[in-house]
Design a protein around this motif. Structure first.
Motif, PDB file in Angstrom:
ATOM      1  N   PRO A  52     -26.686  27.622  -1.957  1.00  0.00           N
ATOM      2  CA  PRO A  52     -27.857  28.007  -1.160  1.00  0.00           C
ATOM      3  C   PRO A  52     -28.107  27.051   0.011  1.00  0.00           C
ATOM      4  CG  PRO A  52     -28.495  27.432  -3.422  1.00  0.00           C
ATOM      5  CD  PRO A  52     -27.040  27.138  -3.294  1.00  0.00           C
ATOM      6  N   THR A  53     -27.480  25.888  -0.016  1.00  0.00           N
ATOM      7  CA  THR A  53     -27.695  24.914   1.060  1.00  0.00           C
ATOM      8  C   THR A  53     -26.860  25.236   2.298  1.00  0.00           C
ATOM      9  OG1 THR A  53     -28.072  23.233  -0.642  1.00  0.00           O
ATOM     10  CG2 THR A  53     -27.716  22.443   1.609  1.00  0.00           C
ATOM     11  N   CYS A  54     -25.561  25.517   2.063  1.00  0.00           N
ATOM     12  CA  CYS A  54     -24.688  25.762   3.220  1.00  0.00           C
ATOM     13  C   CYS A  54     -24.109  27.178   3.236  1.00  0.00           C
ATOM     14  CB  CYS A  54     -23.574  24.712   3.266  1.00  0.00           C
ATOM     15  SG  CYS A  54     -22.343  24.918   1.962  1.00  0.00           S
ATOM     16  N   TYR A  55     -24.554  28.024   2.302  1.00  0.00           N
ATOM     17  CA  TYR A  55     -24.123  29.428   2.226  1.00  0.00           C
ATOM     18  C   TYR A  55     -22.632  29.608   1.998  1.00  0.00           C
ATOM     19  CZ  TYR A  55     -28.750  29.884   4.227  1.00  0.00           C
ATOM     20  OH  TYR A  55     -30.079  29.777   4.441  1.00  0.00           O
ATOM     21  N   HIS A  56     -22.032  28.636   1.363  1.00  0.00           N
ATOM     22  CA  HIS A  56     -20.602  28.685   1.106  1.00  0.00           C
ATOM     23  C   HIS A  56     -20.349  29.385  -0.236  1.00  0.00           C
ATOM     24  CE1 HIS A  56     -16.489  27.402   1.521  1.00  0.00           C
ATOM     25  NE2 HIS A  56     -16.506  26.685   0.425  1.00  0.00           N
ATOM     26  N   HIS A  57     -19.389  30.325  -0.266  1.00  0.00           N
ATOM     27  CA  HIS A  57     -18.945  30.929  -1.522  1.00  0.00           C
ATOM     28  C   HIS A  57     -17.654  30.255  -1.944  1.00  0.00           C
ATOM     29  CE1 HIS A  57     -21.688  34.271  -0.662  1.00  0.00           C
ATOM     30  NE2 HIS A  57     -21.611  34.527  -1.953  1.00  0.00           N
ATOM     31  N   PHE A  58     -17.525  29.938  -3.206  1.00  0.00           N
ATOM     32  CA  PHE A  58     -16.292  29.282  -3.623  1.00  0.00           C
ATOM     33  C   PHE A  58     -16.001  29.551  -5.097  1.00  0.00           C
ATOM     34  CE2 PHE A  58     -19.864  26.513  -4.213  1.00  0.00           C
ATOM     35  CZ  PHE A  58     -19.649  25.886  -5.430  1.00  0.00           C
ATOM     36  N   GLU A  59     -14.740  29.366  -5.461  1.00  0.00           N
ATOM     37  CA  GLU A  59     -14.328  29.526  -6.848  1.00  0.00           C
ATOM     38  C   GLU A  59     -14.746  28.273  -7.615  1.00  0.00           C
ATOM     39  OE1 GLU A  59     -10.075  30.084  -8.806  1.00  0.00           O
ATOM     40  OE2 GLU A  59     -10.562  31.660  -7.354  1.00  0.00           O
ATOM     41  N   ILE A  60     -15.355  28.495  -8.768  1.00  0.00           N
ATOM     42  CA  ILE A  60     -15.873  27.352  -9.518  1.00  0.00           C
ATOM     43  C   ILE A  60     -15.205  27.307 -10.888  1.00  0.00           C
ATOM     44  CG2 ILE A  60     -17.899  28.656 -10.382  1.00  0.00           C
ATOM     45  CD1 ILE A  60     -19.530  26.032  -9.970  1.00  0.00           C
ATOM     46  N   LEU A  61     -14.764  26.121 -11.288  1.00  0.00           N
ATOM     47  CA  LEU A  61     -14.031  26.000 -12.554  1.00  0.00           C
ATOM     48  C   LEU A  61     -14.946  25.606 -13.691  1.00  0.00           C
ATOM     49  CD1 LEU A  61     -10.837  24.174 -11.239  1.00  0.00           C
ATOM     50  CD2 LEU A  61     -11.148  26.604 -11.722  1.00  0.00           C
ATOM     51  N   GLN A  62     -15.966  24.829 -13.373  1.00  0.00           N
ATOM     52  CA  GLN A  62     -16.925  24.423 -14.381  1.00  0.00           C
ATOM     53  C   GLN A  62     -18.334  24.624 -13.863  1.00  0.00           C
ATOM     54  OE1 GLN A  62     -15.886  20.402 -15.493  1.00  0.00           O
ATOM     55  NE2 GLN A  62     -13.847  21.141 -16.032  1.00  0.00           N
ATOM     56  N   ARG A  63     -19.203  24.943 -14.797  1.00  0.00           N
ATOM     57  CA  ARG A  63     -20.580  25.293 -14.473  1.00  0.00           C
ATOM     58  C   ARG A  63     -21.278  24.258 -13.582  1.00  0.00           C
ATOM     59  NH1 ARG A  63     -23.976  28.972 -16.951  1.00  0.00           N
ATOM     60  NH2 ARG A  63     -22.188  29.634 -18.169  1.00  0.00           N
ATOM     61  N   TYR A  64     -20.989  22.979 -13.781  1.00  0.00           N
ATOM     62  CA  TYR A  64     -21.759  21.962 -13.059  1.00  0.00           C
ATOM     63  C   TYR A  64     -20.972  21.304 -11.928  1.00  0.00           C
ATOM     64  CZ  TYR A  64     -24.888  22.885 -16.872  1.00  0.00           C
ATOM     65  OH  TYR A  64     -25.705  23.526 -17.762  1.00  0.00           O
ATOM     66  N   ASP A  65     -19.979  22.023 -11.410  1.00  0.00           N
ATOM     67  CA  ASP A  65     -19.248  21.496 -10.263  1.00  0.00           C
ATOM     68  C   ASP A  65     -20.121  21.515  -9.004  1.00  0.00           C
ATOM     69  OD1 ASP A  65     -17.034  20.993 -11.718  1.00  0.00           O
ATOM     70  OD2 ASP A  65     -15.798  22.599 -10.894  1.00  0.00           O
ATOM     71  N   CYS A 105     -20.404  21.016   0.943  1.00  0.00           N
ATOM     72  CA  CYS A 105     -21.460  20.052   1.284  1.00  0.00           C
ATOM     73  C   CYS A 105     -21.769  19.078   0.154  1.00  0.00           C
ATOM     74  CB  CYS A 105     -22.731  20.784   1.711  1.00  0.00           C
ATOM     75  SG  CYS A 105     -23.577  21.602   0.345  1.00  0.00           S
ATOM     76  N   GLY A 106     -21.173  19.295  -1.018  1.00  0.00           N
ATOM     77  CA  GLY A 106     -21.333  18.319  -2.097  1.00  0.00           C
ATOM     78  C   GLY A 106     -22.604  18.457  -2.928  1.00  0.00           C
ATOM     79  N   ARG A 107     -23.408  19.500  -2.689  1.00  0.00           N
ATOM     80  CA  ARG A 107     -24.630  19.687  -3.481  1.00  0.00           C
ATOM     81  C   ARG A 107     -24.288  20.248  -4.861  1.00  0.00           C
ATOM     82  NH1 ARG A 107     -29.787  19.652  -0.498  1.00  0.00           N
ATOM     83  NH2 ARG A 107     -30.525  20.554  -2.441  1.00  0.00           N
ATOM     84  N   TYR A 108     -25.152  19.931  -5.839  1.00  0.00           N
ATOM     85  CA  TYR A 108     -24.902  20.395  -7.200  1.00  0.00           C
ATOM     86  C   TYR A 108     -25.732  21.614  -7.602  1.00  0.00           C
ATOM     87  CZ  TYR A 108     -21.908  16.494  -8.385  1.00  0.00           C
ATOM     88  OH  TYR A 108     -20.866  15.624  -8.439  1.00  0.00           O
ATOM     89  N   ASP A 109     -26.710  21.966  -6.791  1.00  0.00           N
ATOM     90  CA  ASP A 109     -27.584  23.074  -7.211  1.00  0.00           C
ATOM     91  C   ASP A 109     -27.044  24.422  -6.737  1.00  0.00           C
ATOM     92  OD1 ASP A 109     -28.010  22.449  -4.594  1.00  0.00           O
ATOM     93  OD2 ASP A 109     -30.190  22.619  -4.658  1.00  0.00           O
ATOM     94  N   VAL A 110     -25.790  24.691  -7.133  1.00  0.00           N
ATOM     95  CA  VAL A 110     -25.158  25.944  -6.728  1.00  0.00           C
ATOM     96  C   VAL A 110     -25.484  27.041  -7.736  1.00  0.00           C
ATOM     97  CG1 VAL A 110     -23.292  24.742  -5.548  1.00  0.00           C
ATOM     98  CG2 VAL A 110     -23.001  25.411  -7.936  1.00  0.00           C
ATOM     99  N   GLN A 111     -25.354  28.277  -7.297  1.00  0.00           N
ATOM    100  CA  GLN A 111     -25.646  29.391  -8.181  1.00  0.00           C
ATOM    101  C   GLN A 111     -24.374  30.136  -8.560  1.00  0.00           C
ATOM    102  OE1 GLN A 111     -28.808  31.785  -6.600  1.00  0.00           O
ATOM    103  NE2 GLN A 111     -30.107  29.983  -6.314  1.00  0.00           N
ATOM    104  N   ILE A 112     -24.260  30.416  -9.851  1.00  0.00           N
ATOM    105  CA  ILE A 112     -23.096  31.141 -10.345  1.00  0.00           C
ATOM    106  C   ILE A 112     -23.261  32.625 -10.004  1.00  0.00           C
ATOM    107  CG2 ILE A 112     -21.687  31.676 -12.362  1.00  0.00           C
ATOM    108  CD1 ILE A 112     -21.861  28.679 -11.866  1.00  0.00           C
ATOM    109  N   VAL A 113     -22.246  33.202  -9.365  1.00  0.00           N
ATOM    110  CA  VAL A 113     -22.288  34.615  -8.995  1.00  0.00           C
ATOM    111  C   VAL A 113     -21.487  35.455  -9.987  1.00  0.00           C
ATOM    112  CG1 VAL A 113     -21.795  36.270  -7.146  1.00  0.00           C
ATOM    113  CG2 VAL A 113     -22.386  33.912  -6.570  1.00  0.00           C
ATOM    114  N   LYS A 114     -20.376  34.909 -10.434  1.00  0.00           N
ATOM    115  CA  LYS A 114     -19.465  35.676 -11.273  1.00  0.00           C
ATOM    116  C   LYS A 114     -18.796  34.763 -12.289  1.00  0.00           C
ATOM    117  CE  LYS A 114     -15.676  38.267  -9.951  1.00  0.00           C
ATOM    118  NZ  LYS A 114     -14.893  38.904  -8.881  1.00  0.00           N
ATOM    119  N   GLY A 115     -18.420  35.347 -13.427  1.00  0.00           N
ATOM    120  CA  GLY A 115     -17.611  34.584 -14.374  1.00  0.00           C
ATOM    121  C   GLY A 115     -18.373  34.047 -15.561  1.00  0.00           C
ATOM    122  N   GLU A 116     -19.640  34.445 -15.731  1.00  0.00           N
ATOM    123  CA  GLU A 116     -20.430  33.934 -16.844  1.00  0.00           C
ATOM    124  C   GLU A 116     -20.409  34.851 -18.056  1.00  0.00           C
ATOM    125  OE1 GLU A 116     -24.251  31.406 -15.822  1.00  0.00           O
ATOM    126  OE2 GLU A 116     -24.286  33.358 -14.857  1.00  0.00           O
TER     127      GLU A 116
END
Ligand SMILES: [Zn+2]
Length: 113
Positions: A74-87, A92-103
């Motif tokens: 939500p900070t830089c509007y970047h979508h990315f593949e995430i391997l672990q929930r708390y990556d 931009c290095g922020r941790y408060d990302v939102q999971i879109v898929k894969g849960e």
């Protein structure tokens, strides 16, 4: 134990669909398992046959597709593949990302007769 109850949930979903769509036999069950869902595909395979035994999905073939996790920053509007929930966000290095898929885990397809 977790996977056993997941298999029982899968069976309930199949039986509900069997009732709705009036089929009596399931040949193949395709399962989608999200990378972030904490579901072990091996453990599902291990108890699948036992749980399906005697049901409409007796001796059905299980196909598992793993879905990669997808997150949104939500900070830089970047979508990315995430391997672990708390990556963190790789942009931009922020941790408060939102999971879109894969849960989640879901039945993507049933081959029935
Ligand atoms: Zn970011």
């Amino acid at each position: 134990m977790h996977e056993l109850s997941l298999c029982e949930n899968i069976l309930q979903m199949i039986e509900q669909q069997a009732k709705d769509q009036k089929f009596t036999r399931v040949l193949t069950v395709c399962l989608e398992i999200g990378q972030l869902s904490c579901v072990e595909p091996e453990a599902i395979s291990f108890c699948f046959n036992e749980v399906m035994s005697g049901s409409v999905a007796n001796q059905a073939e299980l196909k598992i597709v793993m879905l990669a996790g997808l997150a949104w920053c939500p900070t830089c509007y970047h979508h990315f593949e995430i391997l672990q929930r708390y990556d963190e966000c790789p942009n931009c290095g922020r941790y408060d990302v939102q999971i879109v898929k894969g849960e989640h885990m879901r039945i993507s397809e049933l081959e029935v007769i």
